[in-house]
Design an enzyme around this catalytic site. Structure first.
Site, short mmCIF file in Angstrom:
data_model
loop_
_atom_site.label_atom_id
_atom_site.label_comp_id
_atom_site.label_asym_id
_atom_site.label_seq_id
_atom_site.Cartn_x
_atom_site.Cartn_y
_atom_site.Cartn_z
N LYS A 1 20.81 -1.12 19.12
CA LYS A 1 22.18 -0.19 19.92
C LYS A 1 21.50 0.71 20.76
O LYS A 1 20.93 1.08 21.74
CB LYS A 1 21.89 0.97 18.83
CG LYS A 1 23.36 2.17 18.64
CD LYS A 1 23.41 3.46 17.32
CE LYS A 1 24.32 4.17 17.43
NZ LYS A 1 24.47 4.92 16.34
N SER B 1 25.70 7.00 10.42
CA SER B 1 26.44 5.81 11.45
C SER B 1 25.40 4.54 11.66
O SER B 1 25.77 3.31 12.08
CB SER B 1 25.78 6.48 12.59
OG SER B 1 26.91 7.26 12.99
N SER C 1 28.86 5.74 14.11
CA SER C 1 28.93 4.91 15.62
C SER C 1 28.24 3.85 15.31
O SER C 1 28.30 3.67 17.05
CB SER C 1 27.99 6.04 16.39
OG SER C 1 26.80 6.42 15.76
N1 GLN Z 1 29.80 10.12 11.76
C1 GLN Z 1 28.96 11.02 12.02
C2 GLN Z 1 29.09 12.06 13.29
O1 GLN Z 1 30.07 11.77 13.53
C3 GLN Z 1 27.74 10.82 12.36
C4 GLN Z 1 27.27 9.77 13.19
C5 GLN Z 1 25.26 9.18 13.58
O2 GLN Z 1 25.10 8.86 12.11
N2 GLN Z 1 24.93 8.95 14.31
O3 GLN Z 1 29.11 12.59 13.32
#
Ligand code: GLN
Length: 498
Positions: free
Chosen positions: A77, A176, A152
């Site tokens: 990532k 994420s 994400s």
């Molecule tokens: N979807 C969550 C957010 O927008 C989680 C993001 C993540 O785990 N990086 O914060």
């Protein structure tokens, strides 16, 4: 070649049936073939990956290997720093930035001999649940290119689902790794907070962030976790304790015997608002665990209903402070509004042009929550609720060895469907956020196709801090039972990708 799991590739390398160069090249060819449609990658490093693969083959020919996964390619990532390879965090503000050092996770991959295929797409600075907030365009779900791959870390999940990489690294601040896993039919594991080094992980929210494996099988996740996990003196929150035996736990689970294991169903996570098909697959999975010998209890975690609100105060507070370092002076983009502009004007113009809407939204929210007049009412209050959530976990883990729920409330939604509705986007992480607030580990394992469109759903298994092995044991048992039922893994229809 590309449909093999990492464990299968490792075995084929060990037996001499294939080479790392052949495996790496096959995945690079696959990326060239389908990534135009999927857009899982932001940067592909064919040359670098092949050089590492060659070195791996030479080592093996000389009778040595660096790890069980030596020579097996991987995608990373784009939020982890990679020396000599761009790291953008999905943001324009870091466009063109090439870090001078490797994140510890990346260093461990290199030291274990894994060729890094490239860096995967993500919501900007890991804020989002759909990868649509990437400044470089969305990733598409290999199961249906009109749908989101989760976020994400949608790039990592889609790369693994589309057979562009057998393994990937994701990061999970609120879900994420796990939520993209659920909606792409892949396995995603968020380790115990402090179990995998955060050194070189560009921080979204330091107290929540955790890197972990994204794979197609539970065993592959355990193998990768053993490569990247363990104490790191460069991360002050890293736990100075060795990992429990994870691969062994996955193998034990795969044998299908869960007798003596108590499974707690979190009652707050399966009622209204959950897609019926997702709940059906969840209940069937629970039945399979019972068949494997587990005992099921219902547990209540009443404060979990406040987890989302708590998270969306703590996360923006930490993020607003972390993102202050993108000041046009130290990294990446620098915008001059006019000749002779002051440092402050350059900073303002750069941050205005370099950050997307969601990032700006959270900086404003976080700055507000931390401001002196509101600190106690918002941030301070959220920290107190966070403690209550941890206590709910502690009480629940007295009644059960692991806790389970569906990973995400719905299957993959359409691109654009929730983009203009931040709250609807935030709701995707209802089930994953409590684990980050409490620092406990959690895995998402595919539970089957859950709607009339044939889209996958995920089954989440949470364990107490440092008991990551339980996620692997129960996850592998469920996976084995489901594979038996399905007659093999569920994969996205190939015609979608061409
Ligand atoms: N979807 C969550 C957010 O927008 C989680 C993001 C993540 O785990 N990086 O914060």
């Amino acid at each position: 070649m590309i449909t093999r799991t990492a464990a299968e590739l490792a075995a084929a390398l060990a037996s001499g049936e294939t080479t790392s160069v052949a495996a790496t090249r096959a995945h690079l060819d696959r990326i060239a073939e389908v990534d135009g449609a999927v857009h899982a990658f932001l940067h592909v490093d064919a040359e670098g990956a092949l050089a590492v693969a060659e070195a791996s083959d030479a080592r093996r020919a000389a009778g040595t290997t660096l790890s069980a996964l030596d020579g097996v390619p991987i995608a990373v990532k784009d939020v982890l720093t990679t020396e000599g390879l761009p790291t953008t965090c999905g943001s324009k503000i870091l466009e063109g930035w090439v870090p001078p050092y490797d994140a510890t996770v990346v260093r461990r991959l290199r030291e274990a001999g894994l060729p890094i295929l490239g860096k995967t797409n993500m919501d900007e600075f890991a804020m989002g649940s759909s990868t649509e907030h990437s400044a470089y365009g969305p990733t598409r779900n290999p199961w249906d290119l009109d749908r989101i791959p989760g976020g994400s870390g949608g790039g990592s999940a889609a790369a693994v689902a589309a057979f562009e990489a057998p393994l990937a690294i994701g990061t999970d601040t609120g879900g994420s790794i796990r939520q993209p896993g659920a909606v792409t039919g892949t396995v995603g594991m968020k380790p115990t907070y402090g179990g995998v080094s955060r050194y070189g992980l560009v921080a979204l929210a330091n107290s929540l962030d955790q890197a972990g494996p994204v794979t197609r099988t539970v065993l592959d996740s355990a193998m990768l976790h053993e490569v990247i996990g363990g104490h790191d003196p460069l991360d002050s929150t890293s736990i100075d304790q060795s990992l429990p035996p994870l691969v062994e736990a996955a193998r034990q689970g795969a044998s299908g015997d869960l007798s003596g294991v108590r499974i707690g169903i979190i009652s707050e996570m399966s009622g209204d608002g959950w897609q019926p098909g997702v709940l059906t697959r969840f209940r069937e999975s629970v039945d399979l665990l019972v068949k494997a010998g587990a005992e099921v209890v219902e547990v209540s975690c009443p404060t979990f209903v406040h987890a989302l609100a708590t998270y969306y105060l703590i996360l923006p507070a930490e993020a607003s402070s972390n993102l202050a370092k993108f000041d046009a002076m130290r990294y990446g983009l620098r915008v001059w509004p006019e000749e002779g502009a002051s440092a402050e004007e350059v900073m303002r113009a750069t941050r205005d042009a370099g950050f997307g809407d969601e990032v700006k939204r959270r900086i404003i929210l976080g700055t507000y929550a931390l401001s002196s007049g509101y600190y106690d009412a918002y941030y301070g209050q959220a920290q107190k609720v966070r403690t209550l959530i941890s206590r709910d976990f502690e009480a629940a883990f007295e009644q059960a060895d692991v806790l389970v729920s569906p990973t995400a409330p719905t299957t993959a939604f359409k691109l654009g469907e929730k983009l203009d509705d931040p709250i609807a986007m935030y709701l995707n992480d209802l089930a994953t956020i409590p684990a980050n607030l409490a620092g406990v580990p959690g895995i998402s394992v595919p539970s089957g196709l859950a709607d009339e469109d044939g889209l996958p759903a995920g089954f989440q298994i949470l364990a107490p801090a440092l008991a990551d092995d339980r996620c692997y044991r129960v996850g592998a048992a469920l996976e084995a039972a489901l594979l038996d039922q399905w007659g093999g893994p569920l994969v996205p229809p190939e015609e979608n990708l061409s």
